[in-house]
Design a protein around this motif. Structure first.
Motif, mmCIF file in Angstrom:
data_model
loop_
_atom_site.group_PDB
_atom_site.id
_atom_site.type_symbol
_atom_site.label_atom_id
_atom_site.label_comp_id
_atom_site.label_asym_id
_atom_site.label_seq_id
_atom_site.Cartn_x
_atom_site.Cartn_y
_atom_site.Cartn_z
ATOM 1 N N VAL A 161 0.850 -1.196 0.000
ATOM 2 C CA VAL A 161 0.000 0.000 0.000
ATOM 3 C C VAL A 161 0.883 1.242 0.000
ATOM 4 C CG1 VAL A 161 -1.718 1.289 1.329
ATOM 5 C CG2 VAL A 161 -1.876 -1.196 1.171
ATOM 6 N N TRP A 162 1.936 1.185 0.804
ATOM 7 C CA TRP A 162 2.860 2.327 0.888
ATOM 8 C C TRP A 162 3.425 2.666 -0.483
ATOM 9 C CZ3 TRP A 162 4.343 5.967 4.328
ATOM 10 C CH2 TRP A 162 5.521 6.652 4.063
ATOM 11 N N ILE A 163 3.928 1.636 -1.171
ATOM 12 C CA ILE A 163 4.550 1.898 -2.465
ATOM 13 C C ILE A 163 3.506 2.342 -3.486
ATOM 14 C CG2 ILE A 163 4.496 -0.421 -3.515
ATOM 15 C CD1 ILE A 163 7.517 1.922 -3.431
ATOM 16 N N ALA A 164 2.280 1.817 -3.379
ATOM 17 C CA ALA A 164 1.217 2.232 -4.301
ATOM 18 C C ALA A 164 0.920 3.718 -4.126
ATOM 19 C CB ALA A 164 -0.043 1.405 -4.069
ATOM 20 N N LEU A 165 0.860 4.162 -2.875
ATOM 21 C CA LEU A 165 0.590 5.583 -2.624
ATOM 22 C C LEU A 165 1.770 6.450 -3.067
ATOM 23 C CD1 LEU A 165 -1.185 5.267 0.844
ATOM 24 C CD2 LEU A 165 -2.232 5.993 -1.302
ATOM 25 N N GLN A 166 3.007 5.922 -2.884
ATOM 26 C CA GLN A 166 4.176 6.698 -3.313
ATOM 27 C C GLN A 166 4.163 6.919 -4.835
ATOM 28 O OE1 GLN A 166 6.337 8.100 -1.102
ATOM 29 N NE2 GLN A 166 4.949 7.178 0.363
ATOM 30 N N ARG A 167 3.626 5.931 -5.552
ATOM 31 C CA ARG A 167 3.604 6.014 -7.016
ATOM 32 C C ARG A 167 2.392 6.773 -7.542
ATOM 33 N NH1 ARG A 167 5.447 -0.193 -8.472
ATOM 34 N NH2 ARG A 167 7.493 -0.023 -7.504
ATOM 35 N N SER A 168 1.529 7.229 -6.648
ATOM 36 C CA SER A 168 0.369 8.000 -7.084
ATOM 37 C C SER A 168 0.802 9.444 -7.289
ATOM 38 C CB SER A 168 -0.722 7.930 -6.018
ATOM 39 O OG SER A 168 -0.301 8.634 -4.862
ATOM 40 N N ASP A 169 -0.151 10.282 -7.719
ATOM 41 C CA ASP A 169 0.188 11.697 -7.934
ATOM 42 C C ASP A 169 -0.248 12.554 -6.746
ATOM 43 O OD1 ASP A 169 -2.676 12.481 -10.119
ATOM 44 O OD2 ASP A 169 -2.506 11.505 -8.167
ATOM 45 N N LEU A 170 -0.421 11.907 -5.599
ATOM 46 C CA LEU A 170 -0.847 12.654 -4.411
ATOM 47 C C LEU A 170 0.330 13.434 -3.824
ATOM 48 C CD1 LEU A 170 -2.881 9.813 -2.647
ATOM 49 C CD2 LEU A 170 -3.809 11.729 -3.955
ATOM 50 N N GLY A 171 0.006 14.532 -3.153
ATOM 51 C CA GLY A 171 1.030 15.285 -2.440
ATOM 52 C C GLY A 171 1.492 14.523 -1.213
ATOM 53 N N PHE A 172 2.569 14.995 -0.604
ATOM 54 C CA PHE A 172 3.175 14.290 0.526
ATOM 55 C C PHE A 172 2.179 14.077 1.658
ATOM 56 C CE2 PHE A 172 6.362 12.847 3.384
ATOM 57 C CZ PHE A 172 6.086 13.422 4.610
ATOM 58 N N TRP A 173 1.493 15.134 2.083
ATOM 59 C CA TRP A 173 0.615 15.012 3.258
ATOM 60 C C TRP A 173 -0.601 14.136 2.966
ATOM 61 C CZ3 TRP A 173 2.542 15.594 7.705
ATOM 62 C CH2 TRP A 173 3.579 16.525 7.908
ATOM 63 N N LYS A 174 -1.081 14.214 1.748
ATOM 64 C CA LYS A 174 -2.234 13.385 1.405
ATOM 65 C C LYS A 174 -1.842 11.905 1.421
ATOM 66 C CE LYS A 174 -6.340 13.953 -1.420
ATOM 67 N NZ LYS A 174 -6.969 14.637 -2.556
ATOM 68 N N ARG A 175 -0.624 11.639 0.938
ATOM 69 C CA ARG A 175 -0.146 10.255 0.968
ATOM 70 C C ARG A 175 -0.013 9.757 2.407
ATOM 71 N NH1 ARG A 175 5.210 10.602 -1.353
ATOM 72 N NH2 ARG A 175 4.823 12.580 -2.356
ATOM 73 N N MET A 176 0.534 10.624 3.262
ATOM 74 C CA MET A 176 0.723 10.229 4.664
ATOM 75 C C MET A 176 -0.614 9.971 5.348
ATOM 76 S SD MET A 176 3.903 9.991 5.245
ATOM 77 C CE MET A 176 4.239 9.572 3.564
ATOM 78 N N PHE A 177 -1.550 10.905 5.137
ATOM 79 C CA PHE A 177 -2.864 10.731 5.754
ATOM 80 C C PHE A 177 -3.577 9.494 5.198
ATOM 81 C CE2 PHE A 177 -3.543 13.852 8.825
ATOM 82 C CZ PHE A 177 -2.982 15.054 8.429
ATOM 83 N N SER A 178 -3.456 9.274 3.896
ATOM 84 C CA SER A 178 -4.112 8.117 3.281
ATOM 85 C C SER A 178 -3.570 6.805 3.838
ATOM 86 C CB SER A 178 -3.909 8.125 1.764
ATOM 87 O OG SER A 178 -4.437 9.300 1.201
ATOM 88 N N PHE A 179 -2.279 6.807 4.146
ATOM 89 C CA PHE A 179 -1.670 5.575 4.664
ATOM 90 C C PHE A 179 -1.953 5.391 6.144
ATOM 91 C CE2 PHE A 179 1.086 2.017 4.509
ATOM 92 C CZ PHE A 179 1.807 2.002 5.698
ATOM 93 N N PHE A 180 -1.787 6.445 6.931
ATOM 94 C CA PHE A 180 -1.850 6.293 8.390
ATOM 95 C C PHE A 180 -3.254 6.413 8.983
ATOM 96 C CE2 PHE A 180 2.412 5.514 9.425
ATOM 97 C CZ PHE A 180 3.222 6.250 8.574
ATOM 98 N N THR A 181 -4.153 7.111 8.291
ATOM 99 C CA THR A 181 -5.499 7.262 8.857
ATOM 100 C C THR A 181 -6.207 5.919 9.024
ATOM 101 O OG1 THR A 181 -5.719 9.477 7.923
ATOM 102 C CG2 THR A 181 -7.755 8.375 8.576
ATOM 103 N N PRO A 182 -6.235 5.045 8.023
ATOM 104 C CA PRO A 182 -6.887 3.741 8.248
ATOM 105 C C PRO A 182 -6.248 2.946 9.376
ATOM 106 C CG PRO A 182 -6.630 4.129 5.898
ATOM 107 C CD PRO A 182 -5.858 5.208 6.592
ATOM 108 N N ILE A 183 -4.929 3.047 9.516
ATOM 109 C CA ILE A 183 -4.255 2.324 10.605
ATOM 110 C C ILE A 183 -4.705 2.889 11.950
ATOM 111 C CG2 ILE A 183 -2.022 1.797 11.658
ATOM 112 C CD1 ILE A 183 -0.802 1.884 8.855
ATOM 113 N N ALA A 184 -4.791 4.212 12.014
ATOM 114 C CA ALA A 184 -5.244 4.846 13.260
ATOM 115 C C ALA A 184 -6.678 4.443 13.589
ATOM 116 C CB ALA A 184 -5.136 6.368 13.141
#
Lengths: 391, 101
Positions: A161-184
């Motif tokens: 999931v991490w690498i998929a988000l890194q390869r998207s066109d999302l900005g840094f903070w959006k990628r971080m929130f997208s990855f960590f929010t579901p975990i939280a």
């Protein structure tokens, strides 16, 4: 077109056959948990949906066919992952998916690991489609939260999931929130359901008596089943040779998880990562002998690995139906959730004080103080079962 | 682009909704995590009451923890509609009294 239609029919036939096989084997305790929406150990998303149908007569078969269909039709994703390869190579990788020991053994079961495997396969397919991934990165975020809220083992695919988000066109903070929010959110859910934590602790403690050597052997066995040995080896070789770090990390996480809690039904979690591993080595997909060996190994595993034994619960439930027994059932001894599923009525642990309000007693462990004047035994049901006389 | 933006808004909205529901739930259980003595009392209470009533632990869910007792939902999982009850169980007496689910 005709070939595709026939393939769809064939795959669906495979799904229905495996579903019926496992229906014949009966509902197992873990499966009953999901069918009845029992709130541990897994998060609620899929089990809540399944629980909505627990009044249907054919609930079990419906979900078995659906789960098996997801697995069988995973071939379309697998084939698309190698869409630039030759037809022979695509057929080979489809065969590697379908004849993996884990798929043959687990297709038709109602385990969350099957759905997690399909979700992981979808994620891996998205990684093979960079343009689609960049445009539809919201699907990755939605899939991530869906994976985590289907089963805890979804967290093992975090590197992908991490690498998929890194390869998207999302900005840094959006990628971080997208990855960590579901975990939280998963963490919050766990804190709000402390019995899930207790259940995990209990399962973990069951493993504490197992030696390291036995654990490692279990992991090896599960890994071999996951890829019918052939894919197991070639998949690992492929991901290491291509230095696919997210895949390697995911495999390491899976291995560590299974080392701590080895269950046969985790084998299918290996299958999608092994498939992704071998896609980096097209030369293996040109060899018909590799596919042949894989198929032979898969079929051998299907006949060698024993299925779980059928519980006495369906037989007892049918017997109680025949004698028109209704009301609360008391059960003495340890029993699984399959008894709650099959009996279709309130179940309580046996205590002498509850006999007055009960209509039937099942003695998995010896029952004390059953008065033969008020109770009669139901013969030949695979367990000691008592019903009230005159009922 | 507009479609993706709507979907992202929908996704964040779902996350916020889930977070709100779960935060309320965790808040009601906070004593379980911050007070070791209460945690032990809850564990003992659940075990004793489940044994006394013949309940399955998996049919019990914790709803709120207070200094004097614990609120639980007891739901008998079975095919079709599940009978549900809500109880407050006092630590001192281990008596259960009904509450509004």
């Amino acid at each position: 077109m005709l070939a595709r239609i026939l393939s769809i029919i064939g795959l669906q036939g495979f799904a229905v056959l495996t579903a019926m096989l496992h229906q014949h084997l009966g509902v197992h305790t873990d499966e009953a948990k999901y069918l009845l929406n029992i709130p541990y150990p897994h998060p609620p998303l899929l089990r809540w949906i399944m629980g909505l149908s627990d009044g249907w007569q054919h609930q079990e078969l419906f979900w078995r066919i659906l789960f098996a269909s997801f697995i069988a039709h995973g071939v379309w994703l697998v084939a698309d992952m190698v869409r630039t390869f030759s037809r022979e190579q695509r057929l080979t990788i489809v065969g590697l998916w379908l004849f993996s020991g884990a798929l043959l053994l687990q297709s038709g079961t109602l385990m969350m690991s099957c759905i997690t495997a399909v979700q992981a396969l979808f994620l891996l397919w998205m990684l093979s489609r960079p343009k689609f991934l960049r445009k539809w990165s919201v699907i990755v975020a939605a899939l991530w939260i869906e994976m985590l809220f289907t089963a805890y083992q979804g967290i093992l695919f975090a590197p992908l999931v991490w690498i998929a988000l890194q390869r998207s066109d999302l900005g840094f903070w959006k990628r971080m929130f997208s990855f960590f929010t579901p975990i939280a959110l998963l963490l919050l859910y766990t804190l709000g359901n402390p019995l899930a934590i207790a259940a995990m602790g209990f399962v973990g403690s069951m493993q504490s008596g197992v030696s390291l050597e036995q654990s490692i052997l279990s992991v090896l066995k599960i890994w071999m089943i996951g890829g019918s040995i052939v894919l197991s080896v070639l998949g690992i070789f492929g991901m290491v040779r291509s230095r696919n770090i997210p895949l390697i990390l995911t495999t390491v996480l899976l291995t560590a998880y299974i080392l701590l809690s080895s269950r046969g039904y985790y084998a299918i979690l290996f299958t999608p990562v092994l498939i992704a591993g071998i896609t980096s080595q097209p030369k293996f997909l040109r060899s018909s002998s590799i596919l042949a060996a894989h198929i032979v190994a898969g079929i051998a595993l299907f006949f060698y690995v024993p299925f779980s034994t059928r519980s006495a619960a369906p037989t007892v439930a049918a017997a109680l139906e025949r004698v028109h027994s209704e009301g609360t059932v008391l059960i003495s001894g340890d029993f699984g959730h399959d008894w709650q599923y099959e009996l279709r009525r309130p179940v309580r642990r046996y205590k002498k004080e509850f006999l007055e309000d009960a209509s039937a007693v099942v003695c998995i462990a010896p029952c004390t103080e059953i008065d033969a004047r008020s109770w009669r035994q139901v013969p030949q049901v695979g367990a000691e079962v008592w019903v009230r006389t005159g009922r | 682009m507009l479609m993706q933006r709507h979907l992202w808004n929908f996704f964040w909205g779902i996350c916020v909704l889930i977070a709100l529901v779960l935060i309320v739930r965790v808040w009601n259980l906070r004593l379980l995590y911050i007070d070791k003595a209460v945690r032990e009392q809850v564990r003992t209470t659940i075990e004793v009451v489940a044994g006394r009533e013949g309940w399955l632990i998996s049919d019990i869910s914790l709803r709120a923890v207070q200094n004097t007792g614990v609120m639980i939902h007891h739901r008998q999982h079975m095919r079709g509609s599940d009978p549900r009850e809500c109880y407050f169980i006092a630590f001192e007496t281990l008596n259960r009294s009904p509450c509004i689910p």
